[in-house]
Design a protein around this motif. Structure first.
Motif, PDB file in Angstrom:
ATOM      1  N   TRP A 112       0.715  -1.410   0.149  1.00 37.01           N
ATOM      2  CA  TRP A 112       0.060   0.139   0.031  1.00 37.01           C
ATOM      3  C   TRP A 112       0.882   1.259  -0.018  1.00 37.01           C
ATOM      4  O   TRP A 112       0.453   2.571   0.366  1.00 37.01           O
ATOM      5  N   SER A 113       2.003   1.264  -0.579  1.00 36.40           N
ATOM      6  CA  SER A 113       2.853   2.341  -0.722  1.00 36.40           C
ATOM      7  C   SER A 113       2.332   3.580  -1.436  1.00 36.40           C
ATOM      8  O   SER A 113       1.596   3.235  -2.261  1.00 36.40           O
ATOM      9  N   THR A 114       2.562   4.947  -1.140  1.00 37.47           N
ATOM     10  CA  THR A 114       2.286   5.917  -1.769  1.00 37.47           C
ATOM     11  C   THR A 114       3.610   6.628  -2.369  1.00 37.47           C
ATOM     12  O   THR A 114       3.505   7.752  -2.990  1.00 37.47           O
ATOM     13  N   ASN A 140      -5.452  -0.168  -3.356  1.00 40.97           N
ATOM     14  CA  ASN A 140      -3.986  -0.354  -4.305  1.00 40.97           C
ATOM     15  C   ASN A 140      -3.830  -1.214  -5.373  1.00 40.97           C
ATOM     16  O   ASN A 140      -2.685  -1.408  -6.080  1.00 40.97           O
ATOM     17  N   ASN A 166      -3.119   4.774 -10.206  1.00 39.53           N
ATOM     18  CA  ASN A 166      -3.597   4.020  -8.906  1.00 39.53           C
ATOM     19  C   ASN A 166      -4.598   4.908  -8.066  1.00 39.53           C
ATOM     20  O   ASN A 166      -4.039   5.944  -7.851  1.00 39.53           O
ATOM     21  N   HIS A 219      -5.265   4.384  -4.840  1.00 40.40           N
ATOM     22  CA  HIS A 219      -4.722   4.743  -3.705  1.00 40.40           C
ATOM     23  C   HIS A 219      -3.986   5.481  -3.679  1.00 40.40           C
ATOM     24  O   HIS A 219      -3.842   6.793  -2.848  1.00 40.40           O
ATOM     25  N   SER A 220      -2.744   5.840  -4.464  1.00 38.24           N
ATOM     26  CA  SER A 220      -1.518   6.809  -4.384  1.00 38.24           C
ATOM     27  C   SER A 220      -1.811   7.762  -5.233  1.00 38.24           C
ATOM     28  O   SER A 220      -0.956   8.949  -5.283  1.00 38.24           O
ATOM     29  N   LYS A 239      -0.656   7.676  -8.488  1.00 39.18           N
ATOM     30  CA  LYS A 239       0.388   7.660  -9.092  1.00 39.18           C
ATOM     31  C   LYS A 239       0.071   6.995 -10.342  1.00 39.18           C
ATOM     32  O   LYS A 239      -0.368   6.149 -10.410  1.00 39.18           O
ATOM     33  N   GLN A 287       5.278   2.471  -9.696  1.00 39.63           N
ATOM     34  CA  GLN A 287       4.411   3.661  -9.805  1.00 39.63           C
ATOM     35  C   GLN A 287       5.261   4.769  -9.350  1.00 39.63           C
ATOM     36  O   GLN A 287       6.496   4.756  -8.648  1.00 39.63           O
TER      37      GLN A 287
END
Length: 414
Positions: free
Chosen positions: A109-111, A127, A144, A146-147, A149, A166
């Motif tokens: 779940w990285s941003t 994500n 994406n 979630h992010s 990006k 991303q």
């Protein structure tokens, strides 16, 4: 942490892309013939091709495991490069890999810029959701949910294995994708049973084993290589080719007699190679972890086409075989009893005993997609492997979800 060198490379590449587009103009726009956001068919499968590199999004090593990496690779007609757009509503989609049923996911779940993409079971998490945005050049961007990006070829790579990540949306060519629908689930790269064998462009006389060095790509230019051995099932015959670890052999017709075919001493790639008469074995995989057979065909193998003696996974895609025993056999009585695996996609067999034979007591697996069988061949035979000098025992056939993995919809019988 900032990455100034990456920023500079992106800026320079963006300027170059702008200049190139200005010069190429209409030609570039016409060349992009993929689907747009408005025309996505959620019942179809697509290959996603990078505008920057011309390579396709690919699940590393045709893996079916959680957290398998997402990379770019040369375009091939295989299921780990084919994705279905599964609607999440509100204009977002998950990208489901055909070979594994798993979806492209932003790791943990990285941003962050540069976060890797992996495959993961479909949870419909944000994500795993991507908005498809048209560009003015016939390509799309994938953003994406979630992010926020964009899906990105990391560091503008043009090489096989380039990481898909991303990154902040820059509209760079390494963030633009062509969506190419795979018609009917993918047409075989090999001829139908009624089709002809490829015609040699010339002859190459062989009087001993030809060695292909580690990292070398040997291209035969579709010449016929002949001859070695006596055409029998005698296992002591020399191979026609030996591929060292990391070697590739491509565009070759192997005439008869072919000796003991090809030996892979480590990881290898056999691309568009045709055996006119297999004799003993077409290829033997002896040491390594991943071996790839892409395209090509074989006929007249009274026993098996591909013999797997070492460990690791044999990947077979786009292959045609006729008048054979088995397409693939995990050795049932070698001196060393490895756990062995095969992934077989988009193959056609005619007049065969079985597509694959594996040893369940050693934990072997065989995974099948898009198999066409002419005749009554078994898809998957389950054997009990034996010590060297003894004979393995056939103990069953058919899908079980553990060792022989396929659905009835994966098999077409004619």
């Amino acid at each position: 942490m900032k990455h100034p060198t990456r920023t500079r490379r992106r800026w320079r590449a963006a300027v170059l892309a702008t200049v190139t587009l200005t010069a190429a103009g209409v030609l570039t726009a016409i060349g992009a013939t993929g689907a747009s956001a408005a025309t996505i068919d959620t019942n179809a499968w697509y290959q996603l091709v990078s505008r920057h590199s011309g390579k396709a999004i690919d699940v590393c090593g045709q893996s079916t495991a959680d957290r398998a990496c997402i990379q770019q690779w040369d375009r091939a007609n295989q299921a780990n490069q084919q994705f279905q757009f599964v609607s999440s509503g509100s204009g977002y989609y998950r990208l489901k890999a055909r070979h594994s049923g798993k979806v492209i996911d932003v790791l943990d779940w990285s941003t962050a810029d540069g976060a890797s993409l992996i495959q993961w079971p479909d949870t419909n998490g944000a994500n795993q959701q991507w908005r498809v945005i048209d560009t003015d050049s016939g390509y799309v961007k994938l953003i994406n949910r979630h992010s926020g990006k964009a899906m990105d070829v990391w560091e503008w790579s043009t090489g096989n294995g380039g990481r898909i990540s991303q990154y902040t949306d820059t509209s760079g060519r390494n963030q633009q994708w062509q969506l190419n629908k795979v018609d009917g689930g993918g047409s075989p790269t090999t001829p139908p049973p009624s089709g002809g064998w490829p015609t040699p462009t010339g002859q190459a006389s062989v009087d001993g084993t030809v060695r292909v060095d580690s990292g070398e790509v040997r291209d035969g230019g579709m010449r016929r290589y002949c001859c070695i051995g006596d055409g029998s099932q005698e296992e002591s015959q020399d191979p026609m080719f030996v591929l060292e670890d990391g070697a590739t052999l491509q565009n070759v017709i192997i005439g008869a007699p072919a000796g003991d075919g090809i030996h892979c001493e480590g990881d290898c790639t056999i691309r568009n190679v045709w055996w006119e008469d297999v004799g003993e074995d077409a290829a033997t995989f002896r040491g390594g972890s991943n071996y790839y057979v892409i395209g090509g065909g074989a006929r007249r193998a009274s026993d098996k086409v591909f013999q797997h003696n070492g460990s690791g996974t044999v990947h077979i895609s786009g292959f045609y075989a006729e008048d054979i025993g088995k397409l693939y056999r995990a050795c049932g009585n070698c001196s060393t009893s490895h756990q062995r695996h095969t992934v077989i996609d988009n193959v056609t067999v005619r007049n065969a005993d079985a597509v694959a034979g594996i040893n369940v007591n050693w934990g072997d697996t065989a995974r099948f997609t898009r198999i066409t069988i002419y005749g009554d061949a078994d898809v998957c035979q389950k054997w009990e492997g034996a010590p060297k000098g003894e004979e393995p025992t056939l103990i069953g056939t058919g899908a079980d979800g553990v060792h022989c993995i396929y659905r009835e919809s994966d098999i077409t019988r004619r």
